[in-house]
Design a protein around this motif. Structure first.
Motif, PDB file in Angstrom:
ATOM      1  N   GLY A  18     -27.225  22.864   1.927  1.00  0.00           N
ATOM      2  CA  GLY A  18     -27.676  22.360   3.227  1.00  0.00           C
ATOM      3  C   GLY A  18     -26.589  22.517   4.267  1.00  0.00           C
ATOM      4  N   GLY A  19     -26.954  22.348   5.515  1.00  0.00           N
ATOM      5  CA  GLY A  19     -25.988  22.495   6.594  1.00  0.00           C
ATOM      6  C   GLY A  19     -25.167  21.236   6.734  1.00  0.00           C
ATOM      7  N   HIS A  20     -25.593  20.361   7.657  1.00  0.00           N
ATOM      8  CA  HIS A  20     -24.852  19.132   7.916  1.00  0.00           C
ATOM      9  C   HIS A  20     -24.874  18.198   6.719  1.00  0.00           C
ATOM     10  N   THR A  21     -25.904  18.317   5.914  1.00  0.00           N
ATOM     11  CA  THR A  21     -26.049  17.479   4.730  1.00  0.00           C
ATOM     12  C   THR A  21     -24.801  17.525   3.848  1.00  0.00           C
ATOM     13  N   THR A  22     -24.142  18.674   3.791  1.00  0.00           N
ATOM     14  CA  THR A  22     -22.964  18.784   2.919  1.00  0.00           C
ATOM     15  C   THR A  22     -21.833  17.858   3.374  1.00  0.00           C
ATOM     16  N   MET A  61     -19.472  32.068   1.715  1.00  0.00           N
ATOM     17  CA  MET A  61     -20.579  32.578   2.532  1.00  0.00           C
ATOM     18  C   MET A  61     -21.272  31.458   3.282  1.00  0.00           C
ATOM     19  N   SER A  62     -21.172  30.218   2.725  1.00  0.00           N
ATOM     20  CA  SER A  62     -21.944  29.081   3.254  1.00  0.00           C
ATOM     21  C   SER A  62     -23.411  29.460   3.327  1.00  0.00           C
ATOM     22  N   GLN A  63     -23.873  29.998   2.224  1.00  0.00           N
ATOM     23  CA  GLN A  63     -25.231  30.536   2.196  1.00  0.00           C
ATOM     24  C   GLN A  63     -26.234  29.471   1.796  1.00  0.00           C
ATOM     25  N   LEU A  64     -27.078  29.108   2.732  1.00  0.00           N
ATOM     26  CA  LEU A  64     -28.085  28.095   2.443  1.00  0.00           C
ATOM     27  C   LEU A  64     -28.972  28.566   1.298  1.00  0.00           C
ATOM     28  N   GLY A  65     -29.339  27.638   0.422  1.00  0.00           N
ATOM     29  CA  GLY A  65     -30.255  27.961  -0.663  1.00  0.00           C
ATOM     30  C   GLY A  65     -29.568  28.192  -1.997  1.00  0.00           C
ATOM     31  N   GLY A  92     -30.378  20.282   2.268  1.00  0.00           N
ATOM     32  CA  GLY A  92     -31.161  20.090   3.482  1.00  0.00           C
ATOM     33  C   GLY A  92     -32.547  20.693   3.273  1.00  0.00           C
ATOM     34  N   ASP A  93     -33.502  20.296   4.117  1.00  0.00           N
ATOM     35  CA  ASP A  93     -34.861  20.849   3.960  1.00  0.00           C
ATOM     36  C   ASP A  93     -34.873  22.335   4.301  1.00  0.00           C
ATOM     37  N   GLY A  94     -34.080  22.729   5.300  1.00  0.00           N
ATOM     38  CA  GLY A  94     -34.010  24.149   5.642  1.00  0.00           C
ATOM     39  C   GLY A  94     -33.465  24.960   4.477  1.00  0.00           C
ATOM     40  N   ALA A  95     -32.357  24.523   3.933  1.00  0.00           N
ATOM     41  CA  ALA A  95     -31.709  25.248   2.833  1.00  0.00           C
ATOM     42  C   ALA A  95     -32.639  25.393   1.634  1.00  0.00           C
ATOM     43  N   PHE A  96     -33.358  24.309   1.310  1.00  0.00           N
ATOM     44  CA  PHE A  96     -34.202  24.317   0.113  1.00  0.00           C
ATOM     45  C   PHE A  96     -35.274  25.401   0.193  1.00  0.00           C
ATOM     46  N   ASN A 139     -34.265  15.388   4.251  1.00  0.00           N
ATOM     47  CA  ASN A 139     -35.292  16.076   5.042  1.00  0.00           C
ATOM     48  C   ASN A 139     -35.322  15.518   6.463  1.00  0.00           C
ATOM     49  N   ASN A 140     -34.622  16.210   7.377  1.00  0.00           N
ATOM     50  CA  ASN A 140     -34.667  15.800   8.791  1.00  0.00           C
ATOM     51  C   ASN A 140     -35.625  16.689   9.588  1.00  0.00           C
ATOM     52  N   ALA A 141     -36.499  17.388   8.861  1.00  0.00           N
ATOM     53  CA  ALA A 141     -37.568  18.193   9.472  1.00  0.00           C
ATOM     54  C   ALA A 141     -37.033  19.196  10.485  1.00  0.00           C
ATOM     55  N   SER A 142     -35.825  19.687  10.234  1.00  0.00           N
ATOM     56  CA  SER A 142     -35.255  20.678  11.163  1.00  0.00           C
ATOM     57  C   SER A 142     -34.088  21.411  10.503  1.00  0.00           C
ATOM     58  N   TRP A 143     -33.724  22.529  11.138  1.00  0.00           N
ATOM     59  CA  TRP A 143     -32.436  23.159  10.832  1.00  0.00           C
ATOM     60  C   TRP A 143     -31.420  22.310  11.611  1.00  0.00           C
ATOM     61  N   GLY A 144     -31.061  21.163  11.008  1.00  0.00           N
ATOM     62  CA  GLY A 144     -30.443  20.082  11.761  1.00  0.00           C
ATOM     63  C   GLY A 144     -29.199  20.454  12.542  1.00  0.00           C
ATOM     64  N   VAL A 145     -28.217  21.016  11.870  1.00  0.00           N
ATOM     65  CA  VAL A 145     -26.933  21.230  12.525  1.00  0.00           C
ATOM     66  C   VAL A 145     -27.040  22.315  13.602  1.00  0.00           C
ATOM     67  N   ILE A 146     -27.972  23.231  13.423  1.00  0.00           N
ATOM     68  CA  ILE A 146     -28.155  24.279  14.438  1.00  0.00           C
ATOM     69  C   ILE A 146     -28.825  23.681  15.676  1.00  0.00           C
ATOM     70  N   LYS A 147     -29.792  22.807  15.422  1.00  0.00           N
ATOM     71  CA  LYS A 147     -30.471  22.144  16.548  1.00  0.00           C
ATOM     72  C   LYS A 147     -29.442  21.370  17.364  1.00  0.00           C
TER      73      LYS A 147
END
Ligand SMILES: Cc1ncc(C[n+]2csc(CCOP(=O)(O)OP(=O)(O)O)c2C)c(N)n1
Length: 571
Positions: free
Chosen positions: A399-403, A424-428, A451-455, A478-486
């Protein structure tokens, strides 16, 4: 002499590495290799649902155990799909052997209009340490051993062999002894060791330091040097921190632990970087995670830098003593030199003060965790997770910010227990790594906090987990967004609302239902106090599980420093 199919020879030539698994997705041209693997007494073939995820699983094998990861991809698109996992191994210095199939030799190099053509040798060259096509089946043992030498020597990393289908299937004569060679016959197992004068110079600086700081990177874990690192921290009574790849080199309950070593590692770590007069960096390459804008270390600090990769030394941060050596060899020698001259550890008020700074930072986070809002605060969830997961848990932080929250609230007691993917910080990567962890450690509970995006990148591997009976548990912030990018877009002044979300919104997906669709267990959690019972039900289910936790996005306190990482630090 022994006559073997090329695919069989390929497997036998890597046999001395005690490979636990071969990961991949099946393909006809890989047949001879997969047939050999299926008859092997100890190697197990693991079929994933995407080659990229299979390669991620293979990269985890080395991160989790130090053993070699192996992945296969069918020619063309199967090979092309491997890129994400190879990139992870390359960016995090993880040895891995990648095997791709190809069309008939006569119709390849250059390609001759067959279906599924791809020049994987060229595609993978920038993301492997070494690669080659096998043009003659008789050279398979030699090329495998050369690849393994490259994978494990100097800066470790992935290597690749491309094997045409007629060489994979065709029969060739081999000297039997080519397959009984132990790793020491084709790659150095020990060292390099430091010179006596390097050891003396390092010990001089460390013993003379008023405010010594020790940093452990991934090479400390890879070299099996955790105890040596901890012993030196204790002997010097030095502040100590580990990077994401070296996480656990200093236990999170050690009095000298001051937080995770990265730009957003918190007040204790940042203060130590500002104030240390001597820094010993063991196998950390001062990537942007540690460099910030320029460097985090104060300009007057003197640096002892140990790395097995000579090119990493002095590359971004000037060194006083540079030592190109294996971490264990170097730390053993420095420990002996320090013990001979300074048998008792000095008292150090500075380290105690850093401990107070670190605990006060933790106190701020704990306070945030007490927040009770209509939608869960991520700190409240991360805290609930931290106090609920079993002590022997193995956890991937995706996940992004989740980490940020995961690293702070579920810190590492020991190496190879918490898994980040900083390179790489590769989501997923989280679910494939959790699956590999469960395969490697069936008796331990394994989690993927994401994060929900990463999953969304790799959730089809729930199928692999269910087919193979691997009850890994995914916990989604699950913050229903690509949180840290938003957040970044908001800070940049993008206007949200009236339908404009710049692709950052991800609302409306029911991840618990998805888990059930794959034959797993799924639940939704909306309050932090409901997390632990949900976790207990997930554990009791014996199935791969998803706990979909609904949180809001709140910037972590470390976010204030995050932008420093994106600065080029030039000039
Ligand atoms: C494969 C991949 N694609 C894109 C990115 C860029 N990226 C970094 S963080 C991020 C958002 C992550 O969202 P989520 O996983 O939901 O975590 P959150 O930030 O909300 O905690 C993205 C898209 C990336 N790191 N990896």
């Amino acid at each position: 002499m022994i006559r073997l199919a090329g695919g069989d020879a390929l497997l036998r030539a890597m046999g001395a590495e005690r490979i636990p698994f071969v990961f991949g997705v099946v393909g006809g041209k890989l047949g001879a290799f997969l047939h050999a693997a299926s008859r092997h007494p100890t190697i197990r073939y693991i079929g994933a649902r995407h080659e990229g995820n299979a390669a991620m699983m293979a990269s985890c094998v080395n991160a989790a155990t130090g053993q070699l990861g192996v992945v296969v991809g069918e020619c063309g698109s199967g090979g092309g799909n491997l890129v994400p996992g190879i990139a992870i191994a390359n960016a995090n210095n993880l040895p891995m052997l990648v095997v791709t199939s190809n069309n008939q030799h006569a119709a390849s190099y250059p390609a001759r209009g067959m279906f599924a053509e791809m020049d994987t040798e060229s595609v993978f060259r920038p993301i492997t340490k070494w690669n080659a096509a096998v043009h003659d089946g008789r050279r398979i043992p030699e090329l495998v051993h050369r690849a393994l030498n490259e994978a494990f020597t100097g800066r470790p990393g992935p290597v690749h062999l491309d094997v045409p289908q007629d060489i994979m299937r065709g029969a060739f004569d081999y000297e039997e002894r080519a397959f009984s060679a132990q790793p020491a016959a084709y790659r150095p197992i020990f060292g390099p060791a430091p010179t006596a004068s390097q050891v003396t110079a390092a010990a001089d600086l460390l013993i003379g330091a008023k405010r010594p700081l020790l940093l452990a990177g991934g090479g400390v874990t890879a070299a099996g040097a955790t105890e040596n690192f901890r012993a030196l921290a204790a002997a010097l009574n030095a502040a100590a921190a580990a990077t994401q790849m070296g996480n656990g080199s200093i236990a999170s309950d050690d009095p000298r632990f001051i937080g995770l070593a990265w730009v957003c590692g918190g007040d204790g770590f940042l203060r130590a970087c500002r104030e240390a007069d001597v820094v010993l960096a063991v196998c950390c390459r001062f990537s942007s995670w540690l460099r910030g804008d320029g460097t985090l270390l104060n300009a007057d600090a003197r640096l002892v830098h140990i790395d097995i990769d000579a090119h990493a030394i002095g590359k971004y941060v000037p060194v006083t003593v540079g030592i190109c050596a294996d971490a264990k060899c170097a730390l053993e020698a420095i420990n002996a030199a320090v013990a001979a001259r300074r048998p008792t550890a000095p008292r150090r008020d500075w380290v105690q003060e850093l401990g107070i700074t670190y605990r006060s930072y933790r106190g701020t986070l704990d306070k945030l965790a007490e927040t009770r809002d209509a939608v869960m605060h991520p700190a409240a969830l991360a805290h609930a997770i931290g106090v609920s997961l079993p002590a022997d848990a193995l956890i991937a932080f995706d996940g992004g910010h989740t980490t940020f929250w995961s690293n702070d609230f579920t810190p590492a007691p020991a190496p190879r227990t918490r898994f980040n993917e900083p390179g790489m910080s590769q989501l997923g990567f989280g679910l494939p790594w959790a699956i590999a962890l469960k395969l490697l450690h069936p008796a331990r509970p394994v989690f993927n906090i994401t994060g929900d995006g990463a999953f969304g990148f790799t959730l089809q591997e729930l199928d692999t987990a269910r087919r193979l009976g691997l009850p890994v548990i995914t916990i989604i912030h699950n913050n229903a967004s690509w949180g840290v990018i938003k957040l970044g877009f908001e800070k940049a002044g993008f206007e949200f609302g009236a339908g404009a979300d710049y692709g950052t919104g991800l609302a409306g997906t029911d991840y618990a239902a998805i888990a059930k669709g794959f034959g797993g267990h799924g639940e939704t959690v909306e309050r932090s106090e409901d997390f632990k019972p949900a976790l207990q039900r997930a554990l009791a289910s014996g199935l791969p599980a998803v706990i979909d936790c609904r949180v809001r996005f709140v910037p972590h306190p470390g976010m204030a420093h995050f932008a420093r990482m994106s600065s080029a630090g030039v000039g």
